[in-house]
Motif scaffolding. Structure first.
Motif, PDB file in Angstrom:
ATOM      1  N   ALA A  33       0.835  -1.206   0.000  1.00  0.00           N
ATOM      2  CA  ALA A  33       0.000   0.000   0.000  1.00  0.00           C
ATOM      3  C   ALA A  33       0.871   1.258   0.000  1.00  0.00           C
ATOM      4  O   ALA A  33       0.556   2.239  -0.682  1.00  0.00           O
ATOM      5  CB  ALA A  33      -0.942   0.000   1.197  1.00  0.00           C
ATOM      6  N   LEU A  34       1.970   1.234   0.752  1.00  0.00           N
ATOM      7  CA  LEU A  34       2.875   2.380   0.802  1.00  0.00           C
ATOM      8  C   LEU A  34       3.478   2.641  -0.574  1.00  0.00           C
ATOM      9  O   LEU A  34       3.429   3.762  -1.094  1.00  0.00           O
ATOM     10  CB  LEU A  34       3.967   2.133   1.844  1.00  0.00           C
ATOM     11  CG  LEU A  34       4.976   3.244   2.076  1.00  0.00           C
ATOM     12  CD1 LEU A  34       4.294   4.505   2.587  1.00  0.00           C
ATOM     13  CD2 LEU A  34       6.034   2.776   3.066  1.00  0.00           C
ATOM     14  N   ASP A  35       4.030   1.603  -1.174  1.00  0.00           N
ATOM     15  CA  ASP A  35       4.667   1.760  -2.479  1.00  0.00           C
ATOM     16  C   ASP A  35       3.642   2.012  -3.590  1.00  0.00           C
ATOM     17  O   ASP A  35       3.965   2.630  -4.599  1.00  0.00           O
ATOM     18  CB  ASP A  35       5.497   0.526  -2.817  1.00  0.00           C
ATOM     19  CG  ASP A  35       6.689   0.355  -1.878  1.00  0.00           C
ATOM     20  OD1 ASP A  35       7.123   1.359  -1.271  1.00  0.00           O
ATOM     21  OD2 ASP A  35       7.174  -0.780  -1.764  1.00  0.00           O
ATOM     22  N   GLY A  36       2.426   1.551  -3.384  1.00  0.00           N
ATOM     23  CA  GLY A  36       1.384   1.733  -4.379  1.00  0.00           C
ATOM     24  C   GLY A  36       0.637   3.047  -4.256  1.00  0.00           C
ATOM     25  O   GLY A  36      -0.280   3.316  -5.031  1.00  0.00           O
ATOM     26  N   ASP A  41      -5.697   2.452   2.214  1.00  0.00           N
ATOM     27  CA  ASP A  41      -5.391   1.050   2.491  1.00  0.00           C
ATOM     28  C   ASP A  41      -4.395   0.932   3.644  1.00  0.00           C
ATOM     29  O   ASP A  41      -4.497   0.020   4.466  1.00  0.00           O
ATOM     30  CB  ASP A  41      -4.827   0.360   1.252  1.00  0.00           C
ATOM     31  CG  ASP A  41      -5.863   0.173   0.158  1.00  0.00           C
ATOM     32  OD1 ASP A  41      -7.074   0.383   0.412  1.00  0.00           O
ATOM     33  OD2 ASP A  41      -5.458  -0.167  -0.975  1.00  0.00           O
ATOM     34  N   LEU A  42      -3.436   1.834   3.700  1.00  0.00           N
ATOM     35  CA  LEU A  42      -2.467   1.837   4.804  1.00  0.00           C
ATOM     36  C   LEU A  42      -3.167   2.066   6.141  1.00  0.00           C
ATOM     37  O   LEU A  42      -2.940   1.329   7.106  1.00  0.00           O
ATOM     38  CB  LEU A  42      -1.423   2.937   4.604  1.00  0.00           C
ATOM     39  CG  LEU A  42      -0.182   2.581   3.832  1.00  0.00           C
ATOM     40  CD1 LEU A  42       0.606   3.839   3.519  1.00  0.00           C
ATOM     41  CD2 LEU A  42       0.666   1.592   4.581  1.00  0.00           C
ATOM     42  N   CYS A  83      10.112   1.452  -3.318  1.00  0.00           N
ATOM     43  CA  CYS A  83      10.008   0.003  -3.208  1.00  0.00           C
ATOM     44  C   CYS A  83      10.576  -0.386  -1.845  1.00  0.00           C
ATOM     45  O   CYS A  83      11.723  -0.057  -1.535  1.00  0.00           O
ATOM     46  CB  CYS A  83      10.786  -0.684  -4.320  1.00  0.00           C
ATOM     47  SG  CYS A  83      10.734  -2.489  -4.202  1.00  0.00           S
ATOM     48  N   HIS A  84       9.754  -1.005  -1.036  1.00  0.00           N
ATOM     49  CA  HIS A  84      10.174  -1.487   0.280  1.00  0.00           C
ATOM     50  C   HIS A  84      10.192  -3.008   0.259  1.00  0.00           C
ATOM     51  O   HIS A  84       9.199  -3.633  -0.131  1.00  0.00           O
ATOM     52  CB  HIS A  84       9.192  -1.037   1.364  1.00  0.00           C
ATOM     53  CG  HIS A  84       9.235   0.418   1.677  1.00  0.00           C
ATOM     54  ND1 HIS A  84       8.750   1.379   0.829  1.00  0.00           N
ATOM     55  CD2 HIS A  84       9.701   1.069   2.770  1.00  0.00           C
ATOM     56  CE1 HIS A  84       8.913   2.580   1.384  1.00  0.00           C
ATOM     57  NE2 HIS A  84       9.490   2.418   2.551  1.00  0.00           N
ATOM     58  N   LEU A  85      11.285  -3.589   0.673  1.00  0.00           N
ATOM     59  CA  LEU A  85      11.389  -5.033   0.839  1.00  0.00           C
ATOM     60  C   LEU A  85      11.439  -5.305   2.338  1.00  0.00           C
ATOM     61  O   LEU A  85      12.173  -4.644   3.068  1.00  0.00           O
ATOM     62  CB  LEU A  85      12.654  -5.559   0.172  1.00  0.00           C
ATOM     63  CG  LEU A  85      12.818  -5.208  -1.308  1.00  0.00           C
ATOM     64  CD1 LEU A  85      14.166  -5.697  -1.822  1.00  0.00           C
ATOM     65  CD2 LEU A  85      11.681  -5.785  -2.133  1.00  0.00           C
ATOM     66  N   VAL A  86      10.654  -6.260   2.806  1.00  0.00           N
ATOM     67  CA  VAL A  86      10.586  -6.585   4.232  1.00  0.00           C
ATOM     68  C   VAL A  86      11.008  -8.036   4.401  1.00  0.00           C
ATOM     69  O   VAL A  86      10.499  -8.928   3.704  1.00  0.00           O
ATOM     70  CB  VAL A  86       9.173  -6.366   4.802  1.00  0.00           C
ATOM     71  CG1 VAL A  86       9.145  -6.628   6.290  1.00  0.00           C
ATOM     72  CG2 VAL A  86       8.686  -4.967   4.496  1.00  0.00           C
TER      73      VAL A  86
END
Length: 150
Positions: A33-36, A41-42, A83-86
């Motif tokens: 949701a953050l990247d989109g 939604d967040l 882009c966040h990768l977790v």
């Protein structure tokens, strides 16, 4: 009973395993949701009095749905894309509460064209609600680089 996603608990049940996966999915829905660019939604991923705590990076604590929406909208408006990768989730579930730590790598491009790239740690507290697991508190701290928005 405490259940850890690392499998170190004394007993594991299907309900607890399911909770761990639902919480892991929630953390992925957050970055999606953050990247989109989807602030509504967040906000929906947090309890109504949920907290986003960026004090580890000098960002004040944000609390409540309206304040979270304003914060996320502002954060998103300062970026062309992110882009966040977790990864490396450690999730502990105790009844209707849970805690998790996970690393993140955030990168993207700001409106001025500059690149952002940072590593950080999410420290989360979750609550099971009628609508499923939600963030009660998300704390964000940097590890190796200056903060990235969000």
């Amino acid at each position: 009973m405490t259940v850890s996603s690392t499998g170190t608990a004394t007993s594991r049940g299907t309900a607890a395993d399911s909770d761990v996966e639902l919480i892991r999915r929630l953390t992925h829905e957050y970055v999606s949701a953050l990247d989109g660019g989807r602030p509504d939604d967040l906000v929906a991923l947090f309890t109504e009095d949920g907290i986003w705590d960026g004090t580890g990076w000098g960002i004040p604590v944000i609390q409540g749905s309206a304040a979270l929406r304003e914060f996320f909208e502002s954060t998103m408006s300062s970026n062309r894309g992110t882009c966040h990768l977790v990864l490396n989730h450690i999730i502990d579930v105790e009844g209707d509460a849970a805690e998790c730590t996970a690393y993140f790598h955030a990168f993207g491009r700001r409106l001025d064209g500059s690149l952002q790239d940072s590593l950080g740690l999410y420290s989360d507290v979750f609550a099971r609600t009628a609508g499923g697991w939600k963030f009660a508190r998300r704390s964000v701290s940097g590890l190796l680089a200056p903060p990235a928005a969000g």
